[in-house]
Design a protein around this motif. Structure first.
Motif, PDB file in Angstrom:
ATOM      1  N   ASP A  95      -3.146   3.054  -8.348  1.00  0.00           N
ATOM      2  CA  ASP A  95      -3.602   3.478  -7.025  1.00  0.00           C
ATOM      3  C   ASP A  95      -3.825   2.255  -6.147  1.00  0.00           C
ATOM      4  O   ASP A  95      -4.728   1.452  -6.400  1.00  0.00           O
ATOM      5  N   THR A  96      -3.011   2.098  -5.109  1.00  0.00           N
ATOM      6  CA  THR A  96      -3.152   0.949  -4.219  1.00  0.00           C
ATOM      7  C   THR A  96      -4.017   1.258  -2.997  1.00  0.00           C
ATOM      8  O   THR A  96      -4.382   0.343  -2.260  1.00  0.00           O
ATOM      9  N   LEU A  97      -4.361   2.528  -2.780  1.00  0.00           N
ATOM     10  CA  LEU A  97      -5.275   2.899  -1.705  1.00  0.00           C
ATOM     11  C   LEU A  97      -6.727   2.837  -2.167  1.00  0.00           C
ATOM     12  O   LEU A  97      -7.611   2.446  -1.409  1.00  0.00           O
ATOM     13  N   ALA A  98      -6.966   3.240  -3.393  1.00  0.00           N
ATOM     14  CA  ALA A  98      -8.303   3.183  -3.984  1.00  0.00           C
ATOM     15  C   ALA A  98      -8.172   2.615  -5.393  1.00  0.00           C
ATOM     16  O   ALA A  98      -8.224   3.348  -6.380  1.00  0.00           O
ATOM     17  N   PRO A  99      -7.975   1.300  -5.512  1.00  0.00           N
ATOM     18  CA  PRO A  99      -7.829   0.677  -6.832  1.00  0.00           C
ATOM     19  C   PRO A  99      -9.059   0.917  -7.701  1.00  0.00           C
ATOM     20  O   PRO A  99     -10.154   1.163  -7.176  1.00  0.00           O
ATOM     21  N   PRO A 100      -8.905   0.855  -9.013  1.00  0.00           N
ATOM     22  CA  PRO A 100     -10.056   1.058  -9.909  1.00  0.00           C
ATOM     23  C   PRO A 100     -11.250   0.188  -9.558  1.00  0.00           C
ATOM     24  O   PRO A 100     -12.399   0.613  -9.702  1.00  0.00           O
ATOM     25  N   GLU A 101     -10.996  -1.039  -9.083  1.00  0.00           N
ATOM     26  CA  GLU A 101     -12.103  -1.933  -8.727  1.00  0.00           C
ATOM     27  C   GLU A 101     -12.946  -1.380  -7.586  1.00  0.00           C
ATOM     28  O   GLU A 101     -14.132  -1.723  -7.458  1.00  0.00           O
ATOM     29  N   SER A 102     -12.351  -0.541  -6.750  1.00  0.00           N
ATOM     30  CA  SER A 102     -13.105   0.053  -5.644  1.00  0.00           C
ATOM     31  C   SER A 102     -13.743   1.381  -6.028  1.00  0.00           C
ATOM     32  O   SER A 102     -14.687   1.831  -5.376  1.00  0.00           O
ATOM     33  N   VAL A 103     -13.241   2.002  -7.087  1.00  0.00           N
ATOM     34  CA  VAL A 103     -13.720   3.317  -7.515  1.00  0.00           C
ATOM     35  C   VAL A 103     -14.846   3.210  -8.547  1.00  0.00           C
ATOM     36  O   VAL A 103     -15.865   3.912  -8.468  1.00  0.00           O
ATOM     37  N   ILE A 127       0.850  -1.187   0.000  1.00  0.00           N
ATOM     38  CA  ILE A 127       0.000   0.000   0.000  1.00  0.00           C
ATOM     39  C   ILE A 127       0.886   1.237   0.000  1.00  0.00           C
ATOM     40  O   ILE A 127       1.692   1.428   0.914  1.00  0.00           O
ATOM     41  N   LYS A 128       0.743   2.068  -1.027  1.00  0.00           N
ATOM     42  CA  LYS A 128       1.548   3.286  -1.112  1.00  0.00           C
ATOM     43  C   LYS A 128       0.645   4.474  -1.414  1.00  0.00           C
ATOM     44  O   LYS A 128      -0.313   4.360  -2.170  1.00  0.00           O
ATOM     45  N   VAL A 129       0.987   5.621  -0.805  1.00  0.00           N
ATOM     46  CA  VAL A 129       0.176   6.824  -0.958  1.00  0.00           C
ATOM     47  C   VAL A 129       0.321   7.410  -2.359  1.00  0.00           C
ATOM     48  O   VAL A 129      -0.611   8.023  -2.880  1.00  0.00           O
ATOM     49  N   TRP A 130       1.470   7.230  -2.964  1.00  0.00           N
ATOM     50  CA  TRP A 130       1.705   7.708  -4.326  1.00  0.00           C
ATOM     51  C   TRP A 130       2.478   6.640  -5.083  1.00  0.00           C
ATOM     52  O   TRP A 130       3.125   5.769  -4.495  1.00  0.00           O
ATOM     53  N   HIS A 131       2.407   6.693  -6.407  1.00  0.00           N
ATOM     54  CA  HIS A 131       3.151   5.743  -7.228  1.00  0.00           C
ATOM     55  C   HIS A 131       4.613   6.195  -7.289  1.00  0.00           C
ATOM     56  O   HIS A 131       4.893   7.354  -7.594  1.00  0.00           O
ATOM     57  N   PRO A 132       5.557   5.328  -6.965  1.00  0.00           N
ATOM     58  CA  PRO A 132       6.972   5.716  -6.927  1.00  0.00           C
ATOM     59  C   PRO A 132       7.437   6.391  -8.214  1.00  0.00           C
ATOM     60  O   PRO A 132       7.133   5.943  -9.322  1.00  0.00           O
ATOM     61  N   GLY A 133       8.166   7.500  -8.037  1.00  0.00           N
ATOM     62  CA  GLY A 133       8.726   8.226  -9.167  1.00  0.00           C
ATOM     63  C   GLY A 133       7.756   9.110  -9.908  1.00  0.00           C
ATOM     64  O   GLY A 133       8.108   9.686 -10.940  1.00  0.00           O
ATOM     65  N   SER A 134       6.549   9.258  -9.380  1.00  0.00           N
ATOM     66  CA  SER A 134       5.518   9.995 -10.118  1.00  0.00           C
ATOM     67  C   SER A 134       5.436  11.473  -9.761  1.00  0.00           C
ATOM     68  O   SER A 134       4.747  12.230 -10.436  1.00  0.00           O
ATOM     69  N   MET A 135       6.128  11.882  -8.683  1.00  0.00           N
ATOM     70  CA  MET A 135       5.997  13.253  -8.221  1.00  0.00           C
ATOM     71  C   MET A 135       7.359  13.934  -8.119  1.00  0.00           C
ATOM     72  O   MET A 135       8.358  13.290  -7.811  1.00  0.00           O
ATOM     73  N   GLU A 136       7.374  15.237  -8.377  1.00  0.00           N
ATOM     74  CA  GLU A 136       8.600  16.013  -8.224  1.00  0.00           C
ATOM     75  C   GLU A 136       9.024  15.990  -6.753  1.00  0.00           C
ATOM     76  O   GLU A 136       8.173  16.135  -5.864  1.00  0.00           O
ATOM     77  N   PRO A 137      10.305  15.792  -6.452  1.00  0.00           N
ATOM     78  CA  PRO A 137      10.756  15.688  -5.048  1.00  0.00           C
ATOM     79  C   PRO A 137      10.326  16.857  -4.177  1.00  0.00           C
ATOM     80  O   PRO A 137       9.906  16.658  -3.035  1.00  0.00           O
TER      81      PRO A 137
END
Length: 221
Positions: A167-175, A98-108
């Motif tokens: 998104d591992t906190l709200a996967p498409p299957e849950s959305v 479970i991760k809040v953001w996808h690794p490498g997806s955001m500016e540091p």
């Protein structure tokens, strides 16, 4: 409303989207022009084996009476941990499910600012409110007497549901169930290759999420 308009579009990310579903299914429905949700679970836990186990377990503990005091949860500590170990959590090699953001997806710099400002402490009841709906049930009031989910599904208002395939906190299957169960005549579902936070703050958000949101709103105002 604060905007002084008779009807407004509700736009929410994560729990903000869940609140929007409830508002649209409440007595405020006549003031709702449409609903936009981004990474907001409608069937909590679907698509994640971890959340399907942890969610009911966490909520089940409440039934024991241990948490009746509704004590505060110091989420700031979680934010400081994530910030202190940012390089680890931002690594694709770190296997945590479970991760809040996808690794490498955001500016540091942006990620650091997010971790510094976004984790305010809350109360246990708020946290339980997120997991209470579960993978099969719908959004209900605290006493269970009001079914906001059923009312939302019957509401014929424009609906845009955005999910992130990473998104591992709200996967498409849950959305996606919010889109599938809605009886709105004007409804749209989109899934982008992004994680939970980066859906609105990641490198690809300005070229994917926000242009879609602007086009969608402009076509309905």
């Amino acid at each position: 409303s604060i905007s002084e308009h008779a009807r407004v579009f509700l736009v929410g990310h994560s729990m903000g989207g869940m609140i929007s579903y409830c508002a649209a299914g409440s007595e405020l429905r006549e003031q709702v022009a449409g609903v936009v949700t981004i990474g907001s679970p409608y069937r909590f836990g679907r698509g994640s084996a971890v959340l399907r186990v942890v969610g009911p377990l966490f909520y089940g503990l409440r039934l024991t009476g241990l948490f009746d005091t509704n004590f505060p949860i110091p989420l700031g500590l979680a934010g400081r941990h994530l910030r202190g170990f940012r390089r680890l959590w931002d690594s694709r090699l770190f296997p945590f499910p479970i991760k809040v953001w996808h690794p490498g997806s955001m500016e540091p710099e942006l990620l650091d600012e997010y971790l510094r400002l976004s984790f305010e402490h809350t109360r246990l009841e708020v946290a339980l409110g997120i997991v209470r709906p579960g993978p099969e049930s719908v959004l209900r009031s605290h006493d269970g007497m009001v079914d906001y989910g059923a009312a939302f599904e019957l509401l014929d208002r424009p609906l845009l549901v955005i999910a992130g395939s990473e998104d591992t906190l709200a996967p498409p299957e849950s959305v996606k169930p919010a889109y599938e169960l809605s009886q709105a005549s004007d409804r749209t579902y989109r899934c982008f290759p992004m994680g939970h936070v980066d859906l609105i703050m990641g490198r690809n958000a300005p070229s994917l999420t926000w242009p879609l949101l602007v086009r969608w709103l402009e076509g309905r105002t």
